[in-house]
Design an enzyme around this catalytic site. Sequence first.
Site, PDB file in Angstrom:
ATOM      1  CB  THR A  52      -0.957  -0.017   1.210  1.00  0.00           C
ATOM      2  OG1 THR A  52      -1.695  -1.230   1.160  1.00  0.00           O
ATOM      3  CG2 THR A  52      -1.918   1.161   1.173  1.00  0.00           C
ATOM      4  CE  LYS A  80       9.904  13.700  19.648  1.00  0.00           C
ATOM      5  NZ  LYS A  80      10.253  14.966  18.977  1.00  0.00           N
ATOM      6  NE  ARG A 101      -2.094   0.051   5.981  1.00  0.00           N
ATOM      7  CZ  ARG A 101      -1.823  -1.026   5.266  1.00  0.00           C
ATOM      8  NH1 ARG A 101      -0.861  -1.840   5.639  1.00  0.00           N
ATOM      9  NH2 ARG A 101      -2.502  -1.308   4.180  1.00  0.00           N
ATOM     10  CG  HIS A 129      -7.149  -1.554   2.833  1.00  0.00           C
ATOM     11  ND1 HIS A 129      -6.684  -0.456   2.123  1.00  0.00           N
ATOM     12  CD2 HIS A 129      -6.093  -2.404   2.950  1.00  0.00           C
ATOM     13  CE1 HIS A 129      -5.392  -0.653   1.835  1.00  0.00           C
ATOM     14  NE2 HIS A 129      -5.019  -1.817   2.334  1.00  0.00           N
TER      15      HIS A 129
HETATM   16  C1  NCD Z   1      -3.969  -5.836   3.633  1.00  0.00           C
HETATM   17  C2  NCD Z   1      -4.172  -4.892   4.807  1.00  0.00           C
HETATM   18  O1  NCD Z   1      -3.272  -4.151   5.166  1.00  0.00           O
HETATM   19  O2  NCD Z   1      -5.280  -4.914   5.312  1.00  0.00           O
HETATM   20  N1  NCD Z   1      -2.745  -5.619   3.001  1.00  0.00           N
HETATM   21  C3  NCD Z   1      -2.706  -4.718   1.973  1.00  0.00           C
HETATM   22  O3  NCD Z   1      -2.915  -3.547   2.156  1.00  0.00           O
HETATM   23  N2  NCD Z   1      -2.505  -5.192   0.733  1.00  0.00           N
HETATM   24  C4  NCD Z   1      -4.190  -7.252   3.962  1.00  0.00           C
HETATM   25  C5  NCD Z   1      -3.440  -7.850   5.109  1.00  0.00           C
HETATM   26  O4  NCD Z   1      -2.618  -7.186   5.743  1.00  0.00           O
HETATM   27  O5  NCD Z   1      -3.659  -9.028   5.355  1.00  0.00           O
END
Ligand code: NCD
Length: 304
Positions: A52, A80, A101, A129
């Site tokens: 990502t 911090k 994220r 996501h």
């Molecule tokens: C996924 C996530 O981060 O949710 N990964 C991703 O972004 N391709 C899936 C996972 O971590 O299993």
Amino acid sequence: MKDLIDILDLSLAEIDELIDVANDIIANPDNYREKCKYKKLATLFFEPSTRTRLSFEAAMYELGGNVLGFSEAQSSSAAKGESVSDTVRTVEAYADIIAMRHPKEGAPTVAAMKTQIPIINAGDGGHNHPTQTLTDLLTIKREVGRLDNLTIGLCGDLKFGRTVHSLIQAMVRYKNVKFIMISPKELKLPEYLIEEVLLKNKIEFVETESLDESMDKLDILYMTRVQKERFFNEADYVRLKDTYILTPEKLERAKDTMRVLHPLPRVNEISVEVDNDPRACYFRQAKNGKYIRMALIMKLLGIE
Ligand code: NCD
């Protein structure tokens, strides 16, 4: 639309348009090399990531833009004790758009309320996501040729898997899409998705523990890993982690036109011998992630 927090922030027409732009980028990459010249993307990653974050960064570079950011909470002021709100209010002085994220569900929503620049949710806890879903939709469209009339098997950790949650919310808007939910009892789809999304929209679905049972009926098999980091105890994770392992033998019963998707990272749930099967498209899927993110960045920055 300022931000992308939830896949439902996008209408079906907007999703179609993003898919069309992504396909055009794949066909004519040179036309896009300067689209984001002098623009900056900040990637604020409070949780681990490979695809990502790197696909967002590659996307911005391929559009001629620049990238800044951090890849772990420990290397940012979060360590911090800084709040997400203060972090984004600071970053908006340095960047034009943010991909974030965060382990806490809803963190990108809070961030979006605190800043004028676009926020993209790159995964919030076990919740959503949406850019993975855009990647999945582009992949299904390119591989199968359609987004309607599909029987989709979702296999693995349906409880904590945020990619599955967003994908279901996207797919129920297309005609005649059926789901087979394949998981151990402990990792079943959360009740809110069953009640509020599947039943409410009168979507046909079954819940089963068997991966083999419906293999021959599937158009898409979407495999996921058991989400170790969301478990409260190690023993449960260890007991459940290898419930499903897709092998060439299991795939023998699947249609030739079926496609195996996986958001990756894979742990054990797909044996590496499956990788050479033409139906396995998870590495092509990872590549598509860059193109659809290019289309999304342009859209959110208002670039034609
Ligand atoms: C996924 C996530 O981060 O949710 N990964 C991703 O972004 N391709 C899936 C996972 O971590 O299993």
